[in-house]
Design a protein around this motif. Structure first.
Motif, PDB file in Angstrom:
ATOM      1  N   ASP A  96       0.629 -54.995  17.313  1.00 46.01           N
ATOM      2  CA  ASP A  96       1.699 -54.472  17.975  1.00 46.01           C
ATOM      3  C   ASP A  96       2.911 -54.357  17.248  1.00 46.01           C
ATOM      4  N   TRP A 129      -3.006 -42.456  23.889  1.00 47.66           N
ATOM      5  CA  TRP A 129      -1.983 -43.692  23.338  1.00 47.66           C
ATOM      6  C   TRP A 129      -1.033 -43.202  22.618  1.00 47.66           C
ATOM      7  N   TYR A 185       1.223 -59.761  27.882  1.00 52.19           N
ATOM      8  CA  TYR A 185       2.230 -58.776  27.287  1.00 52.19           C
ATOM      9  C   TYR A 185       3.532 -59.401  27.076  1.00 52.19           C
ATOM     10  N   PHE A 230       2.135 -59.527  19.675  1.00 54.18           N
ATOM     11  CA  PHE A 230       0.948 -59.268  18.909  1.00 54.18           C
ATOM     12  C   PHE A 230       1.105 -58.785  17.680  1.00 54.18           C
ATOM     13  N   GLU A 273       2.376 -47.365  28.261  1.00 50.54           N
ATOM     14  CA  GLU A 273       1.290 -47.840  27.389  1.00 50.54           C
ATOM     15  C   GLU A 273       0.276 -46.885  26.994  1.00 50.54           C
ATOM     16  N   ALA A 314       5.283 -57.593  23.457  1.00 56.10           N
ATOM     17  CA  ALA A 314       4.240 -56.447  23.610  1.00 56.10           C
ATOM     18  C   ALA A 314       4.948 -55.309  24.771  1.00 56.10           C
TER      19      ALA A 314
HETATM   20  C1  GLC Z   1      -4.057 -54.462  25.019  1.00 63.78           C
HETATM   21  C2  GLC Z   1      -4.526 -53.513  23.699  1.00 63.78           C
HETATM   22  C3  GLC Z   1      -4.215 -54.069  22.445  1.00 63.78           C
HETATM   23  C4  GLC Z   1      -2.987 -54.655  22.380  1.00 63.78           C
HETATM   24  C5  GLC Z   1      -2.402 -55.320  23.504  1.00 63.78           C
HETATM   25  C6  GLC Z   1      -1.036 -55.602  23.490  1.00 63.78           C
HETATM   26  O1  GLC Z   1      -4.758 -55.441  25.110  1.00 63.78           O
HETATM   27  O2  GLC Z   1      -5.915 -52.982  24.215  1.00 63.78           O
HETATM   28  O3  GLC Z   1      -4.686 -53.251  21.491  1.00 63.78           O
HETATM   29  O4  GLC Z   1      -2.366 -55.195  21.257  1.00 63.78           O
HETATM   30  O5  GLC Z   1      -2.716 -54.609  24.792  1.00 63.78           O
HETATM   31  O6  GLC Z   1      -0.222 -54.346  23.641  1.00 63.78           O
END
Ligand code: GLC
Length: 457
Positions: A46, A365, A39, A43, A403, A28
């Protein structure tokens, strides 16, 4: 290729993780300055952005591996107890650990997430990535493999089975998609409905032609389209109708079907709503319209042709007319306006990370740039996307790919924003690629579905 684009690609490559020697996903974020939290996982939502970037560049292997990996993590058992993931659920994220030189894949269905939120959107993103992969590579055989067909059916079963409600939309708990914290997005949030719609469209293309689910999917698509286009759509004319709504009506002829009280129209809206253009509201349920704007739901509705052509143009027109609010100094705002005061206290539970004009609650974002660019290309508004991209190019690399951004106009780098956030980088690259080679749009968009009868519920 400019140095800047080249180095962005390099950063995306640096985020790749492998399992048994094969690339299977991206982290992430690669921010060494911050405690990793989760992170350091891949995900599903993501990676969908990374996947599109890779596909547009002809790198199909990593996407294929990702699809197989996530499928292998899908919950296949009938739910044995209330703590195990329901059959068909796909994880929010996965992580590869290594002990005594043995690699292990660990899936997270929300057990390790803050507040244990449910990953409703994962299966939808998986279907969208699979459809994009098939479009980009021509490898329909993968989708037609027995295991993939079963995986698709399990997702459909989970969404299309009997429920307490009788509506075409999905009823979900708070924070069950990209907004994965409490934000008053429980019930029937637009973002989930738009993704659900796109996932059904994808499933329809990916199921073997004789599959029995196709008819059920077609029916649901028709009702969902009608429901969203009719009841979620808001322009000045409809707002005027809501203002004059009669309440407490019963029976089939009720025109105020959800018993919306005119007094629930928020103060900011009548002056903010332009004479032309409109958008899909954020949520609809008994006595409730959430009038907030949610970028992802609206843009994905354009990409899926869930929005009619006229509505798609209306959404783009609204973005143009309200660009200082919806795009700001760093495109683009995830949700507008922010919850403040008592609303913030009650609906977020006093969540300091989601304080007004920060993070999900009115923060900006940049990963959403890819959706803006795709919707802009689809509706012939390339100039708008180019302007947004020009802002991003000036700031994102210099500020280490944050981010999110804070502030009413999104000028500050987010207080708790990760640096080198992978979907920020990938979102930028996809937007760039789409503007340069618009034919790439094909793998992520749908035209109006002629095979579906748009009919009332
Ligand atoms: C945060 C965001 C989510 C994302 C995650 C990893 O939790 O809210 O949408 O998938 O970070 O980036």
């Amino acid at each position: 290729m400019s140095y800047l684009i080249k180095s962005a690609w390099q950063r995306l490559e640096d985020a790749i993780i492998s399992y048994e020697g094969r690339p299977v996903g991206t982290l992430a974020a690669c921010d060494s300055q911050e405690f990793a939290l989760n992170y350091d996982q891949c995900f599903v939502r993501d990676f969908a952005v990374s996947a599109i970037a890779f596909l547009m560049r002809g790198q199909t292997d990593i996407v294929r591996n990702f699809l197989t990996t996530v499928l292998s993590l899908q919950s296949c058992q009938k739910q044995m107890d209330c703590f195990s993931p329901g059959q068909g659920l796909m994880p929010a994220s996965f992580k590869i650990t290594c002990q005594n030189e043995v690699e292990e894949m660990q899936a997270d269905f929300g057990e390790h997430a803050i507040a244990r939120v449910a990953p409703i959107d994962s299966g939808f993103w998986w279907l969208l990535v699979l459809r994009a992969y098939v479009k980009a590579s021509g490898d329909l055989d993968l989708a037609h493999q027995h295991e993939f067909q079963k995986g698709i059916e399990r997702i459909l079963d989970l969404c299309l089975t009997a429920r307490f409600e009788m509506l075409p939309t999905l009823l979900v708990p708070d924070g069950s998609f990209a907004i994965d914290r409490r934000m008053g997005v429980y019930g029937h949030p637009l973002d989930v409905q738009a993704l659900f719609y796109l996932a059904l469209r994808s499933a329809k293309e990916l199921l073997a032609p004789e599959n029995d689910y196709i008819e059920i999917v077609n029916k649901r698509l028709g009702h969902l389209t009608y429901h969203l286009r009719t009841y979620y759509w808001l322009d000045f004319a409809h707002l005027n109708e809501v203002y004059h709504y009669q309440v407490e009506q019963v029976g089939k002829d009720a025109n105020n079907k959800f018993n919306i009280y005119p007094d629930s129209i928020p103060e900011w809206l009548p002056t903010w709503m332009p004479d032309t253009g409109g958008y899909f509201v954020g949520n609809l349920g008994p006595a409730r319209i959430d009038f907030r704007w949610f970028a992802q739901g609206n843009l994905m509705a354009i990409l899926g042709s869930l929005a009619s052509d006229e509505q798609s143009q209306g959404i783009m027109s609204l973005i143009k007319q309200r660009s200082s609010d919806l795009l700001g100094q760093m495109p683009l705002k995830m949700c507008f306006p922010a919850l403040e005061g008592r609303d913030w206290e009650v609906l977020t539970g006093c969540d300091a990370k989601n304080s007004p004009w920060s993070y999900h609650n009115g923060g900006n974002w940049p990963f959403l740039l890819w959706q803006l660019a795709a919707a802009a290309v689809k509706t012939g508004n390339e100039g708008l996307a180019q302007r947004a991209l020009d802002i991003a190019i000036r700031q994102l690399p210099q500020q280490d790919w944050p981010e999110y951004y804070d502030g009413r106009d999104g000028r500050f780098v987010g207080k708790k924003a990760r640096k080198f956030q992978t979907w920020t980088i990938a979102g930028f690259l996809v937007a760039q690629e789409l503007l340069q080679n618009p034919q790439n749009l094909e793998c992520i968009s749908f035209s109006e579905d002629a095979g579906v009868e748009v009919c009332p519920d």
